[in-house]
Design a protein around this motif. Structure first.
Motif, PDB file in Angstrom:
ATOM      1  N   GLY A 101       0.326   2.915   0.507  1.00  0.00           N
ATOM      2  CA  GLY A 101       0.791   1.530   0.611  1.00  0.00           C
ATOM      3  C   GLY A 101       0.130   0.712   1.688  1.00  0.00           C
ATOM      4  N   LEU A 102      -0.433   1.360   2.709  1.00  0.00           N
ATOM      5  CA  LEU A 102      -0.983   0.588   3.830  1.00  0.00           C
ATOM      6  C   LEU A 102      -2.136  -0.307   3.391  1.00  0.00           C
ATOM      7  CD1 LEU A 102      -1.197   0.518   7.201  1.00  0.00           C
ATOM      8  CD2 LEU A 102      -3.360   1.502   6.563  1.00  0.00           C
ATOM      9  N   ALA A 103      -3.145   0.279   2.759  1.00  0.00           N
ATOM     10  CA  ALA A 103      -4.318  -0.512   2.367  1.00  0.00           C
ATOM     11  C   ALA A 103      -3.929  -1.605   1.387  1.00  0.00           C
ATOM     12  CB  ALA A 103      -5.392   0.395   1.785  1.00  0.00           C
ATOM     13  N   SER A 104      -3.064  -1.268   0.424  1.00  0.00           N
ATOM     14  CA  SER A 104      -2.679  -2.281  -0.556  1.00  0.00           C
ATOM     15  C   SER A 104      -1.863  -3.388   0.105  1.00  0.00           C
ATOM     16  CB  SER A 104      -1.918  -1.658  -1.723  1.00  0.00           C
ATOM     17  OG  SER A 104      -0.728  -1.058  -1.280  1.00  0.00           O
ATOM     18  N   TRP A 105      -1.033  -3.034   1.096  1.00  0.00           N
ATOM     19  CA  TRP A 105      -0.236  -4.066   1.762  1.00  0.00           C
ATOM     20  C   TRP A 105      -1.131  -5.007   2.565  1.00  0.00           C
ATOM     21  CZ3 TRP A 105       0.776  -6.162   6.452  1.00  0.00           C
ATOM     22  CH2 TRP A 105       1.902  -6.985   6.536  1.00  0.00           C
ATOM     23  N   PHE A 106      -2.036  -4.457   3.384  1.00  0.00           N
ATOM     24  CA  PHE A 106      -2.906  -5.318   4.182  1.00  0.00           C
ATOM     25  C   PHE A 106      -3.904  -6.074   3.310  1.00  0.00           C
ATOM     26  CE2 PHE A 106      -1.257  -3.013   7.818  1.00  0.00           C
ATOM     27  CZ  PHE A 106      -1.169  -4.021   8.767  1.00  0.00           C
ATOM     28  N   GLY A 107      -4.239  -5.516   2.152  1.00  0.00           N
ATOM     29  CA  GLY A 107      -5.160  -6.191   1.252  1.00  0.00           C
ATOM     30  C   GLY A 107      -4.489  -7.216   0.357  1.00  0.00           C
ATOM     31  N   SER A 108      -3.166  -7.303   0.431  1.00  0.00           N
ATOM     32  CA  SER A 108      -2.407  -8.218  -0.428  1.00  0.00           C
ATOM     33  C   SER A 108      -2.187  -9.561   0.281  1.00  0.00           C
ATOM     34  CB  SER A 108      -1.042  -7.601  -0.755  1.00  0.00           C
ATOM     35  OG  SER A 108      -0.212  -7.634   0.396  1.00  0.00           O
ATOM     36  N   ALA A 109      -1.439 -10.425  -0.397  1.00  0.00           N
ATOM     37  CA  ALA A 109      -1.094 -11.725   0.181  1.00  0.00           C
ATOM     38  C   ALA A 109      -0.326 -11.547   1.493  1.00  0.00           C
ATOM     39  CB  ALA A 109      -0.263 -12.536  -0.809  1.00  0.00           C
ATOM     40  N   ALA A 110       0.453 -10.460   1.611  1.00  0.00           N
ATOM     41  CA  ALA A 110       1.216 -10.223   2.845  1.00  0.00           C
ATOM     42  C   ALA A 110       0.275 -10.019   4.031  1.00  0.00           C
ATOM     43  CB  ALA A 110       2.124  -9.007   2.677  1.00  0.00           C
ATOM     44  N   GLY A 111      -0.803  -9.251   3.842  1.00  0.00           N
ATOM     45  CA  GLY A 111      -1.772  -9.047   4.912  1.00  0.00           C
ATOM     46  C   GLY A 111      -2.502 -10.325   5.270  1.00  0.00           C
ATOM     47  N   ARG A 112      -2.865 -11.105   4.245  1.00  0.00           N
ATOM     48  CA  ARG A 112      -3.552 -12.382   4.519  1.00  0.00           C
ATOM     49  C   ARG A 112      -2.640 -13.351   5.260  1.00  0.00           C
ATOM     50  NH1 ARG A 112      -5.243 -10.976  -0.543  1.00  0.00           N
ATOM     51  NH2 ARG A 112      -3.903 -12.458  -1.630  1.00  0.00           N
ATOM     52  N   ALA A 113      -1.351 -13.347   4.891  1.00  0.00           N
ATOM     53  CA  ALA A 113      -0.394 -14.217   5.594  1.00  0.00           C
ATOM     54  C   ALA A 113      -0.240 -13.779   7.046  1.00  0.00           C
ATOM     55  CB  ALA A 113       0.963 -14.186   4.882  1.00  0.00           C
ATOM     56  N   ALA A 114      -0.175 -12.462   7.286  1.00  0.00           N
ATOM     57  CA  ALA A 114      -0.067 -11.961   8.662  1.00  0.00           C
ATOM     58  C   ALA A 114      -1.277 -12.401   9.482  1.00  0.00           C
ATOM     59  CB  ALA A 114       0.064 -10.443   8.665  1.00  0.00           C
ATOM     60  N   GLU A 123       1.806  -6.467  13.149  1.00  0.00           N
ATOM     61  CA  GLU A 123       2.233  -5.817  11.905  1.00  0.00           C
ATOM     62  C   GLU A 123       1.515  -4.483  11.744  1.00  0.00           C
ATOM     63  OE1 GLU A 123       3.235  -7.837   8.467  1.00  0.00           O
ATOM     64  OE2 GLU A 123       4.032  -9.557   9.542  1.00  0.00           O
ATOM     65  N   TYR A 124       0.238  -4.447  12.120  1.00  0.00           N
ATOM     66  CA  TYR A 124      -0.511  -3.183  12.088  1.00  0.00           C
ATOM     67  C   TYR A 124       0.153  -2.184  13.031  1.00  0.00           C
ATOM     68  CZ  TYR A 124      -4.576  -0.054  12.421  1.00  0.00           C
ATOM     69  OH  TYR A 124      -5.418   1.035  12.400  1.00  0.00           O
ATOM     70  N   HIS A 131       5.363   3.481   9.938  1.00  0.00           N
ATOM     71  CA  HIS A 131       4.734   3.901   8.680  1.00  0.00           C
ATOM     72  C   HIS A 131       5.186   3.057   7.498  1.00  0.00           C
ATOM     73  CE1 HIS A 131       4.462   8.024  10.815  1.00  0.00           C
ATOM     74  NE2 HIS A 131       3.607   7.160  11.296  1.00  0.00           N
ATOM     75  N   ARG A 132       5.473   1.802   7.743  1.00  0.00           N
ATOM     76  CA  ARG A 132       5.866   0.842   6.709  1.00  0.00           C
ATOM     77  C   ARG A 132       5.813  -0.564   7.311  1.00  0.00           C
ATOM     78  NH1 ARG A 132      10.639  -1.170   8.212  1.00  0.00           N
ATOM     79  NH2 ARG A 132      12.055   0.109   9.445  1.00  0.00           N
ATOM     80  N   PRO A 133       5.835  -1.591   6.450  1.00  0.00           N
ATOM     81  CA  PRO A 133       5.848  -2.954   6.992  1.00  0.00           C
ATOM     82  C   PRO A 133       7.247  -3.324   7.491  1.00  0.00           C
ATOM     83  CG  PRO A 133       5.967  -3.033   4.610  1.00  0.00           C
ATOM     84  CD  PRO A 133       5.801  -1.574   4.983  1.00  0.00           C
ATOM     85  N   PRO A 134       7.370  -4.386   8.257  1.00  0.00           N
ATOM     86  CA  PRO A 134       8.710  -4.889   8.612  1.00  0.00           C
ATOM     87  C   PRO A 134       9.408  -5.350   7.333  1.00  0.00           C
ATOM     88  CG  PRO A 134       6.994  -6.416   9.368  1.00  0.00           C
ATOM     89  CD  PRO A 134       6.304  -5.207   8.847  1.00  0.00           C
ATOM     90  N   LEU A 135      10.654  -4.919   7.143  1.00  0.00           N
ATOM     91  CA  LEU A 135      11.305  -5.103   5.839  1.00  0.00           C
ATOM     92  C   LEU A 135      12.353  -6.205   5.777  1.00  0.00           C
ATOM     93  CD1 LEU A 135      11.784  -1.342   4.886  1.00  0.00           C
ATOM     94  CD2 LEU A 135      10.026  -2.923   4.078  1.00  0.00           C
ATOM     95  N   ASN A 136      12.917  -6.594   6.898  1.00  0.00           N
ATOM     96  CA  ASN A 136      14.005  -7.572   6.839  1.00  0.00           C
ATOM     97  C   ASN A 136      13.774  -8.678   7.872  1.00  0.00           C
ATOM     98  OD1 ASN A 136      15.084  -6.654   9.431  1.00  0.00           O
ATOM     99  ND2 ASN A 136      15.787  -4.846   8.313  1.00  0.00           N
ATOM    100  N   PRO A 137      14.567  -9.743   7.826  1.00  0.00           N
ATOM    101  CA  PRO A 137      14.340 -10.862   8.756  1.00  0.00           C
ATOM    102  C   PRO A 137      14.362 -10.446  10.225  1.00  0.00           C
ATOM    103  CG  PRO A 137      15.828 -11.539   7.002  1.00  0.00           C
ATOM    104  CD  PRO A 137      15.605 -10.053   6.836  1.00  0.00           C
TER     105      PRO A 137
END
Length: 199
Positions: A101-114, A123-124, A131-137
């Motif tokens: 999930g790491l590469a796909s998350w950073f390569g997605s719109a979420a990574g570009r927004a970060a 976030e990195y 071992h996961r992205p921040p999940l809640n507010p």
């Protein structure tokens, strides 16, 4: 010689089987009767794939740690997947780049927004520790607060260095670590964008 040749061509999954799973089966580890043979094989394959990053020496260490962790009354049922992964992390932490999930998350719109919002490094670092992205507010607010503080510190330190003013050794090390994390995270975003453009 034949064995050496076979080991040269073995997959990561095969190496985990040879050094960890077969030895544990050899001391009697098994699944409960309710677990069908095919399901048990799939579970062990998934485990072997997940632990494939480990070195031979650390797989042997993990075997020694797990041999006393059998479950059930006779302590001969396979330990849980989570137990293997937790002890594997102690023996040899999994490289962040190999985390699902790491590469796909950073390569997605979420990574570009970060990246665009100045949260990329924090976030990195969150991935490094959780071992996961921040999940809640609440978690996203923590990351945003850390990112703001870090960016202020980076700007201050770079300005001092640019003016050739003295900078504490600890601050220099902190800045070097920040820049290393920034480079790694940017590379993940870049790779994700390149894959998206190629697709």
């Amino acid at each position: 010689m034949r064995i050496e040749q076979d080991q040269d061509h073995e997959t990561k999954r095969d190496r985990v089987r040879r050094l960890l799973l077969r030895p544990l089966e050899g001391i009697g580890f098994r699944f409960p009767k309710a677990v069908e043979a095919e399901e048990g094989r799939k579970r062990l394959d998934r485990l072997a794939d997940e632990l494939g990053y480990m070195s031979e020496a650390n797989l042997r260490r993990l075997f020694e740690a797990m041999r006393s962790k059998g479950e059930g009354r006779a302590r001969d049922f396979w330990p849980s997947h989570a137990a293997f992964v937790a002890l594997a992390q102690i023996a040899q932490p999994r490289p962040l780049e190999e985390m699902p999930g790491l590469a796909s998350w950073f390569g997605s719109a979420a990574g570009r927004a970060a990246l665009a919002e100045g949260r990329l490094v924090e976030e990195y670092r969150w991935w490094l520790s959780k071992h996961r992205p921040p999940l809640n507010p609440h978690e996203r607010r923590i990351v945003a607060d850390r990112a703001g503080a870090a960016q202020s510190k980076v700007a201050r330190l770079r300005e001092r260095l640019g003016l050739r003013l003295p900078v504490d050794a600890a601050d220099r090390e902190w800045l070097h670590a920040y820049e290393s994390h920034e480079a790694a995270a940017r590379e993940l975003v870049r790779r994700g964008q390149a894959q998206g453009e190629a697709a």
